[in-house]
Design a protein around this motif. Sequence first.
Motif, PDB file in Angstrom:
ATOM      1  N   THR A  48       0.956  -1.101   0.039  1.00  0.00           N
ATOM      2  CA  THR A  48       0.022   0.042   0.068  1.00  0.00           C
ATOM      3  C   THR A  48       0.690   1.148   0.005  1.00  0.00           C
ATOM      4  OG1 THR A  48      -1.680  -1.151   1.359  1.00  0.00           O
ATOM      5  CG2 THR A  48      -1.802   1.022   1.230  1.00  0.00           C
ATOM      6  N   VAL A  49       0.556   2.285  -1.061  1.00  0.00           N
ATOM      7  CA  VAL A  49       1.336   3.280  -0.937  1.00  0.00           C
ATOM      8  C   VAL A  49       0.486   4.712  -0.696  1.00  0.00           C
ATOM      9  CG1 VAL A  49       2.968   2.779  -2.408  1.00  0.00           C
ATOM     10  CG2 VAL A  49       1.155   3.711  -3.551  1.00  0.00           C
ATOM     11  N   ASP A  50      -0.899   4.451  -0.507  1.00  0.00           N
ATOM     12  CA  ASP A  50      -1.955   5.262  -0.398  1.00  0.00           C
ATOM     13  C   ASP A  50      -2.867   5.398   0.586  1.00  0.00           C
ATOM     14  OD1 ASP A  50      -3.134   3.580  -1.698  1.00  0.00           O
ATOM     15  OD2 ASP A  50      -4.579   4.733  -2.383  1.00  0.00           O
ATOM     16  N   ASP A  51      -3.381   6.757   1.274  1.00  0.00           N
ATOM     17  CA  ASP A  51      -4.441   6.634   2.246  1.00  0.00           C
ATOM     18  C   ASP A  51      -5.397   7.603   2.273  1.00  0.00           C
ATOM     19  OD1 ASP A  51      -5.739   5.709   4.722  1.00  0.00           O
ATOM     20  OD2 ASP A  51      -3.753   5.240   5.711  1.00  0.00           O
ATOM     21  N   ALA A  52      -6.264   7.583   2.963  1.00  0.00           N
ATOM     22  CA  ALA A  52      -7.240   8.922   2.955  1.00  0.00           C
ATOM     23  C   ALA A  52      -6.776  10.119   3.331  1.00  0.00           C
ATOM     24  CB  ALA A  52      -8.759   8.539   3.757  1.00  0.00           C
ATOM     25  N   PRO A  53      -7.193  11.129   2.692  1.00  0.00           N
ATOM     26  CA  PRO A  53      -6.687  12.605   3.055  1.00  0.00           C
ATOM     27  C   PRO A  53      -7.004  12.904   4.680  1.00  0.00           C
ATOM     28  CG  PRO A  53      -8.488  12.960   1.371  1.00  0.00           C
ATOM     29  CD  PRO A  53      -8.148  11.179   1.612  1.00  0.00           C
ATOM     30  N   ALA A  54      -5.872  13.346   5.139  1.00  0.00           N
ATOM     31  CA  ALA A  54      -6.133  13.891   6.635  1.00  0.00           C
ATOM     32  C   ALA A  54      -7.137  14.975   6.511  1.00  0.00           C
ATOM     33  CB  ALA A  54      -5.067  14.308   7.454  1.00  0.00           C
ATOM     34  N   GLY A  55      -8.240  15.063   7.359  1.00  0.00           N
ATOM     35  CA  GLY A  55      -9.128  16.320   7.147  1.00  0.00           C
ATOM     36  C   GLY A  55     -10.403  16.120   6.481  1.00  0.00           C
ATOM     37  N   GLY A  56     -10.309  14.838   5.853  1.00  0.00           N
ATOM     38  CA  GLY A  56     -11.392  14.510   4.617  1.00  0.00           C
ATOM     39  C   GLY A  56     -11.230  14.772   3.355  1.00  0.00           C
ATOM     40  N   GLY A  57     -12.298  14.520   2.550  1.00  0.00           N
ATOM     41  CA  GLY A  57     -12.403  15.141   1.100  1.00  0.00           C
ATOM     42  C   GLY A  57     -12.101  14.166   0.091  1.00  0.00           C
ATOM     43  N   ALA A  58     -12.115  14.441  -1.136  1.00  0.00           N
ATOM     44  CA  ALA A  58     -11.988  13.530  -2.175  1.00  0.00           C
ATOM     45  C   ALA A  58     -10.613  12.807  -2.417  1.00  0.00           C
ATOM     46  CB  ALA A  58     -12.489  14.050  -3.433  1.00  0.00           C
ATOM     47  N   GLY A  59     -10.636  11.648  -3.072  1.00  0.00           N
ATOM     48  CA  GLY A  59      -9.309  11.158  -3.532  1.00  0.00           C
ATOM     49  C   GLY A  59      -8.357  10.541  -2.387  1.00  0.00           C
ATOM     50  N   MET A  60      -7.149  10.266  -2.682  1.00  0.00           N
ATOM     51  CA  MET A  60      -6.213   9.548  -1.836  1.00  0.00           C
ATOM     52  C   MET A  60      -4.706  10.268  -1.841  1.00  0.00           C
ATOM     53  SD  MET A  60      -7.856   6.759  -0.501  1.00  0.00           S
ATOM     54  CE  MET A  60      -6.929   5.532  -0.018  1.00  0.00           C
ATOM     55  N   VAL A  61      -4.233  10.277  -0.941  1.00  0.00           N
ATOM     56  CA  VAL A  61      -2.832  10.727  -0.721  1.00  0.00           C
ATOM     57  C   VAL A  61      -1.749   9.920  -0.416  1.00  0.00           C
ATOM     58  CG1 VAL A  61      -1.501  12.345   0.807  1.00  0.00           C
ATOM     59  CG2 VAL A  61      -4.042  12.884   0.379  1.00  0.00           C
ATOM     60  N   MET A  62      -0.544  10.016  -0.862  1.00  0.00           N
ATOM     61  CA  MET A  62       0.638   8.968  -0.887  1.00  0.00           C
ATOM     62  C   MET A  62       1.283   9.020   0.510  1.00  0.00           C
ATOM     63  SD  MET A  62       2.510   9.163  -4.445  1.00  0.00           S
ATOM     64  CE  MET A  62       2.521   7.439  -4.826  1.00  0.00           C
ATOM     65  N   ARG A  63       1.296   7.779   1.144  1.00  0.00           N
ATOM     66  CA  ARG A  63       1.632   7.837   2.536  1.00  0.00           C
ATOM     67  C   ARG A  63       3.281   8.177   2.620  1.00  0.00           C
ATOM     68  NH1 ARG A  63      -1.231   4.326   6.317  1.00  0.00           N
ATOM     69  NH2 ARG A  63       0.717   4.033   7.220  1.00  0.00           N
ATOM     70  N   PRO A  64       3.622   8.917   3.747  1.00  0.00           N
ATOM     71  CA  PRO A  64       5.158   9.217   3.939  1.00  0.00           C
ATOM     72  C   PRO A  64       6.058   8.097   4.076  1.00  0.00           C
ATOM     73  CG  PRO A  64       3.822   9.676   5.844  1.00  0.00           C
ATOM     74  CD  PRO A  64       2.923   9.207   4.914  1.00  0.00           C
ATOM     75  N   GLU A  65       5.613   6.929   4.659  1.00  0.00           N
ATOM     76  CA  GLU A  65       6.717   5.850   5.008  1.00  0.00           C
ATOM     77  C   GLU A  65       7.522   5.412   3.882  1.00  0.00           C
ATOM     78  OE1 GLU A  65       3.509   5.888   5.668  1.00  0.00           O
ATOM     79  OE2 GLU A  65       3.164   4.928   7.771  1.00  0.00           O
ATOM     80  N   PRO A  66       6.854   4.930   2.554  1.00  0.00           N
ATOM     81  CA  PRO A  66       7.713   4.549   1.663  1.00  0.00           C
ATOM     82  C   PRO A  66       8.763   5.434   0.967  1.00  0.00           C
ATOM     83  CG  PRO A  66       5.055   4.074   1.294  1.00  0.00           C
ATOM     84  CD  PRO A  66       5.358   4.632   2.616  1.00  0.00           C
ATOM     85  N   TRP A  67       7.973   6.811   0.965  1.00  0.00           N
ATOM     86  CA  TRP A  67       8.679   7.631   0.582  1.00  0.00           C
ATOM     87  C   TRP A  67      10.042   7.923   1.348  1.00  0.00           C
ATOM     88  CZ3 TRP A  67       9.081   9.372  -4.383  1.00  0.00           C
ATOM     89  CH2 TRP A  67       7.743   9.311  -4.978  1.00  0.00           C
ATOM     90  N   GLY A  68       9.866   8.143   2.581  1.00  0.00           N
ATOM     91  CA  GLY A  68      10.926   8.166   3.529  1.00  0.00           C
ATOM     92  C   GLY A  68      12.014   6.977   3.292  1.00  0.00           C
ATOM     93  N   GLU A  69      11.682   5.861   3.165  1.00  0.00           N
ATOM     94  CA  GLU A  69      12.571   4.786   3.039  1.00  0.00           C
ATOM     95  C   GLU A  69      13.216   4.912   1.770  1.00  0.00           C
ATOM     96  OE1 GLU A  69      11.555   0.593   4.098  1.00  0.00           O
ATOM     97  OE2 GLU A  69      10.569   1.331   5.564  1.00  0.00           O
ATOM     98  N   VAL A  70      12.681   5.182   0.618  1.00  0.00           N
ATOM     99  CA  VAL A  70      13.213   5.283  -0.498  1.00  0.00           C
ATOM    100  C   VAL A  70      14.232   6.508  -0.734  1.00  0.00           C
ATOM    101  CG1 VAL A  70      11.651   6.407  -1.957  1.00  0.00           C
ATOM    102  CG2 VAL A  70      13.107   4.990  -3.270  1.00  0.00           C
ATOM    103  N   LEU A  71      13.811   7.712  -0.178  1.00  0.00           N
ATOM    104  CA  LEU A  71      15.032   8.724  -0.098  1.00  0.00           C
ATOM    105  C   LEU A  71      16.024   8.490   0.786  1.00  0.00           C
ATOM    106  CD1 LEU A  71      12.229  11.674   0.028  1.00  0.00           C
ATOM    107  CD2 LEU A  71      13.547  10.848  -2.071  1.00  0.00           C
ATOM    108  N   ASP A  72      15.855   7.557   2.092  1.00  0.00           N
ATOM    109  CA  ASP A  72      16.944   7.261   2.718  1.00  0.00           C
ATOM    110  C   ASP A  72      17.822   6.575   1.943  1.00  0.00           C
ATOM    111  OD1 ASP A  72      15.686   8.222   5.143  1.00  0.00           O
ATOM    112  OD2 ASP A  72      15.029   6.241   5.646  1.00  0.00           O
ATOM    113  N   ARG A  73      17.295   5.593   0.872  1.00  0.00           N
ATOM    114  CA  ARG A  73      18.248   4.912   0.328  1.00  0.00           C
ATOM    115  C   ARG A  73      18.973   5.821  -0.836  1.00  0.00           C
ATOM    116  NH1 ARG A  73      17.979  -0.305  -2.449  1.00  0.00           N
ATOM    117  NH2 ARG A  73      16.602  -1.158  -0.442  1.00  0.00           N
ATOM    118  N   LEU A  74      18.400   6.624  -1.460  1.00  0.00           N
ATOM    119  CA  LEU A  74      19.163   7.508  -2.372  1.00  0.00           C
ATOM    120  C   LEU A  74      19.987   8.475  -1.891  1.00  0.00           C
ATOM    121  CD1 LEU A  74      16.087   8.681  -4.952  1.00  0.00           C
ATOM    122  CD2 LEU A  74      17.527   6.600  -4.917  1.00  0.00           C
TER     123      LEU A  74
END
Length: 263
Positions: A47-73
């Motif tokens: 899973t890379v996405d989750d519901a937006p904080a505060g509600g509303g339409a669509g999904m938002v990309m979760r921070p954890e996988p981004w944090g890990e890939v940027l650590d790697r880079l």
Amino acid sequence: MRIDIVTIFPKYLAPLELSLIGRARRAGLVEIAVHDLRDFTHDRHRTVDDAPAGGGAGMVMRPEPWGEVLDRLCAPGGDDPSGADAPTPTLLVPSPSGERFDQPMAHELAGLERIAFACGRYEGIDERVLDEAATRMSVRPVSLGDYVLNGGEVAALAIIEAVVRLLPGVVGNAESLLEESHEGHLLEYPVYTRPATWRGREVPEVLASGHHARIAAWRHEQRLRRTARRRPDLIAAWLAEHRPTERELQILREEGHEQDRGS
Ligand code: SAM
């Protein structure tokens, strides 16, 4: 130059194997690595996405996988064949709310040793990813234009193509880069080839004259006319850097451009 691209659709980047960029990669002029964001998830559904904080339409990309890939880079030599000395990348984050990408930015990026792209999807990436990344690398949200795409991959492709063609040795004839549209604030002149007559339309006579000075003057005039007609917004930037001749001012007037400084 080294380019890393993080995406949930690695196949979107397949065209980077083709044409001038594919050749530049094979010649070792640019190194490009594509990373699947889902390889940095730890749940069964990747899973890379989750519901937006505060509600509303669509999904938002979760921070954890981004944090890990940027650590790697960012890790010294981490996932980076160019070794432990590789510089931390400048992180480009495609976004319609970013700084507008243009030719001067392409030149600026072409001067960097390493760039990386964080390709968003859905409603974008959790903002904390950008804030945290900015503590260890330069982060630049960058927009392709004033419209909304489905994801950052097409923007990354466009930016990479514009940047890589400026690297020494990528375009065979480096001179062809000098008079292109958006170099020196003017658009390119119209171009023609054989046959001399096609469907009753002639190649402009001057181009067959062999007279280099006349050809150069004609091409400059065409650049000015085309820019004034199609992109009058660029003329102000051109005028700010050039003292126009009487002839140039006359051309601008003929094309309906009124702000001819100095007349
Ligand atoms: N909700 C976002 C907004 O209104 O700013 C748009 C999200 S868009 C549907 C999904 C992704 O496409 C963005 O995170 C970004 O990576 C990319 N994107 C969309 N339009 C773009 C543009 N004009 N330039 C660069 N990237 C763009």
